[in-house]
Scaffold this active site. Structure first.
Site, PDB file in Angstrom:
ATOM      1  N   HIS A   1       7.462 -26.824 -28.512  1.00 46.36           N
ATOM      2  CA  HIS A   1       7.118 -25.763 -29.364  1.00 46.36           C
ATOM      3  C   HIS A   1       6.339 -24.779 -28.852  1.00 46.36           C
ATOM      4  O   HIS A   1       5.012 -24.904 -28.951  1.00 46.36           O
ATOM      5  CB  HIS A   1       6.448 -26.563 -30.748  1.00 46.36           C
ATOM      6  CG  HIS A   1       6.182 -25.684 -31.891  1.00 46.36           C
ATOM      7  ND1 HIS A   1       6.357 -26.078 -32.971  1.00 46.36           N
ATOM      8  CD2 HIS A   1       6.055 -24.233 -31.872  1.00 46.36           C
ATOM      9  CE1 HIS A   1       5.970 -24.955 -34.162  1.00 46.36           C
ATOM     10  NE2 HIS A   1       5.902 -23.900 -33.468  1.00 46.36           N
TER      11      HIS A   1
ATOM     12  N   ASN B   1      11.762 -16.887 -32.909  1.00 47.02           N
ATOM     13  CA  ASN B   1      11.490 -15.713 -33.860  1.00 47.02           C
ATOM     14  C   ASN B   1      10.803 -14.550 -32.695  1.00 47.02           C
ATOM     15  O   ASN B   1       9.692 -14.314 -32.474  1.00 47.02           O
ATOM     16  CB  ASN B   1      10.046 -16.010 -34.493  1.00 47.02           C
ATOM     17  CG  ASN B   1       8.987 -16.595 -33.812  1.00 47.02           C
ATOM     18  OD1 ASN B   1       9.290 -17.497 -32.580  1.00 47.02           O
ATOM     19  ND2 ASN B   1       7.867 -16.811 -34.126  1.00 47.02           N
TER      20      ASN B   1
ATOM     21  N   HIS C   1       4.194 -29.294 -36.464  1.00 41.51           N
ATOM     22  CA  HIS C   1       2.928 -29.156 -36.985  1.00 41.51           C
ATOM     23  C   HIS C   1       2.473 -29.723 -38.004  1.00 41.51           C
ATOM     24  O   HIS C   1       2.020 -28.883 -39.191  1.00 41.51           O
ATOM     25  CB  HIS C   1       2.368 -27.716 -36.761  1.00 41.51           C
ATOM     26  CG  HIS C   1       3.182 -26.548 -37.074  1.00 41.51           C
ATOM     27  ND1 HIS C   1       3.687 -26.481 -38.370  1.00 41.51           N
ATOM     28  CD2 HIS C   1       3.648 -25.498 -36.303  1.00 41.51           C
ATOM     29  CE1 HIS C   1       4.381 -25.388 -38.756  1.00 41.51           C
ATOM     30  NE2 HIS C   1       4.467 -24.605 -37.680  1.00 41.51           N
TER      31      HIS C   1
ATOM     32  N   ASP D   1       2.652 -25.456 -30.095  1.00 42.60           N
ATOM     33  CA  ASP D   1       2.704 -24.293 -31.048  1.00 42.60           C
ATOM     34  C   ASP D   1       2.042 -23.285 -30.369  1.00 42.60           C
ATOM     35  O   ASP D   1       1.142 -22.374 -31.097  1.00 42.60           O
ATOM     36  CB  ASP D   1       2.069 -24.751 -32.448  1.00 42.60           C
ATOM     37  CG  ASP D   1       2.385 -23.334 -33.476  1.00 42.60           C
ATOM     38  OD1 ASP D   1       3.402 -22.687 -32.973  1.00 42.60           O
ATOM     39  OD2 ASP D   1       1.855 -23.357 -34.474  1.00 42.60           O
TER      40      ASP D   1
ATOM     41  N   GLY E   1      -2.270 -17.549 -35.238  1.00 41.39           N
ATOM     42  CA  GLY E   1      -1.612 -18.098 -34.094  1.00 41.39           C
ATOM     43  C   GLY E   1      -2.669 -18.485 -32.978  1.00 41.39           C
ATOM     44  O   GLY E   1      -3.848 -17.708 -32.976  1.00 41.39           O
TER      45      GLY E   1
END
EC number: 3.5.2.3
Length: 425
Positions: free
Chosen positions: A56, A90, A228, A301, A320
């Site tokens: 991720h 994305n 997550h 992430d 983020g």
């Protein structure tokens, strides 16, 4: 040429052994004692691990390369000991056609210094209810599907997506978020939201979509992976689903394991992430979930942003946190060395062989003769400080900067070639 890594503590098959690792022709040739080679790497007092696997990451390339690009993102991965990553779709444009996917896969291979597996989107452009051609995306190189950053808002769309994914043997990796319940929130619903006077995020935004998707996964038989997970209820839902035989796996992020909402010192954009930092009760549930097998793996992430995008308070900051360069060392220091919550072997499994197993990444995350020579060497004995100047990522958006840690990466090898060495920028 043969290269031998000598006298290290080697993680292999869930055990730590004192051994040498012999590398030849980009592969592991042997693991044993008294091995010799043309080039010797002294790993005395060091941990020799399979290259870590992070399923991720966000590389922002193409579209937002001022935040990160494939080259810097993969360098950050190597700095953290990761040799295999899964890149979320994305980006702009979203790789939702075979041509765009082929181009993305090619760019990853040309620009990346680690192995980069590319996600395809669950829906076209990640924001519509229209499905791309999964068979064509898989043929073009997609290894799994995700709309990470966006929850699939309609049950009908997710149901159809799961049916098609099942037909094409693709994992659906979901960012579980009901936007109507998320409602432009910023921090976890609780005392911290009140203290900072910021819009709250109810845990229901995550848990209701997980509950919905688990029922859909049971009906379709698809492999449903939850990105997550961050709440106690999420863990309980997955635990029940696994007991019922539903094909579900999930991951926890380092920041949700290491931090809670109580650690937010003030209105600081570096602590703004999605899902948000949760309660102490949620944090404990995540740790218990890892230890009892409900949570299958740890994934970072890694979400880099430009410095200016994280300044000026949480209201306007981007969601983020980076993670590639800090994950192993911070987790090792806190949970293995200091608090002894879990063992080094467990941590390495959650960061190497387990993610590879869950996502079917054969020969990744293991040290075995015949496997690619993807290796990470860590220094567990000496304390160092996390400093911005040492980061390889364009993003410095992490609250862990300044922390004293053990477990710094000494060297990372991909296919037998050194792609990161401590002291070299």
């Amino acid at each position: 040429m043969q290269t031998v890594i000598k006298n290290g503590t080697v993680y292999q098959n869930g055990r730590l052994i004192h051994a040498d690792v012999l590398i030849e022709d980009q592969k592991i040739k042997a693991i044993g004692t008294d091995l010799t080679g043309d080039k010797v790497i002294d790993a005395t007092g060091k941990l020799v691990s399979p290259g870590l696997v992070d399923v991720h990451v966000h590389y922002r390339d193409p579209g937002q390369t001022y935040k990160e690009d494939i080259e810097t993102g993969s360098k950050a991965a190597a700095h953290g000991g990761f040799t295999t990553v899964g890149a979320m779709p994305n980006v702009t444009p979203v790789p939702d056609t075979p041509d765009l996917m082929k181009k993305m896969v090619q760019e990853n291979k040309q620009k990346g210094i680690v192995h980069i597996f590319q996600y395809g989107p669950i829906t076209k452009n990640e924001t519509t209810d229209e499905l791309p051609d999964y068979a064509a995306l898989k043929k073009a190189g997609a290894f799994a599907l995700s709309n990470d950053g966006h929850g699939v808002q309609t049950a009908q769309t997710m149901y159809l997506a799961m049916q098609e994914a099942k037909k094409n043997d693709l994992i659906v990796a979901a960012h579980a978020q009901d936007d109507s319940l998320f409602n432009h929130g910023i921090v976890n619903e609780g005392e911290k939201a009140k203290e900072l006077n910021l819009p709250p995020v109810t845990e229901l935004a995550e848990t209701t979509q997980i509950a919905r998707d688990l029922l859909l996964a049971e009906k379709t038989g698809v492999h449903y992976h939850i990105c997550h997970v961050s709440t106690k209820t999420s863990v309980e839902l997955v635990r029940i689903a696994k007991a019922c035989g539903i094909n579900v796996t999930c991951e926890a992020a380092p920041h949700h394991l290491l931090l809670t909402e109580d650690d937010i010192p003030k209105d600081n954009g570096y602590y703004k992430m999605n899902p948000p930092l949760r309660s102490k009760e949620d944090q404990v549930a995540l740790l218990v979930g890892l230890l009892d097998g409900t949570i299958d793996l740890i994934a970072t992430d890694h979400a880099p942003h430009a410095k200016q995008e994280k300044q000026g308070g949480m209201q306007n900051a981007a969601f983020g946190i980076t993670g590639s360069e800090t994950a192993f060392s911070t987790l090792y220091t806190k949970f293995v060395k200091e608090d002894k919550v879990f063992t080094l072997e467990q941590l390495l499994s959650w960061l190497s062989d387990q993610p590879a197993k869950v996502f079917g990444l054969k020969k990744a995350g293991v040290l075995e003769p015949g496997c690619p020579a993807d290796v990470a060497i860590f220094d567990l004995e000496h304390e160092t400080e996390l400093k911005e100047k040492n980061y390889q990522s364009k993003g410095i958006n992490t609250p862990f900067t300044g922390q004293k840690i053990y477990g710094a990466t000494v060297m990372t090898m991909v296919d037998g070639e050194v792609v990161y060495q401590r002291g070299e920028k």
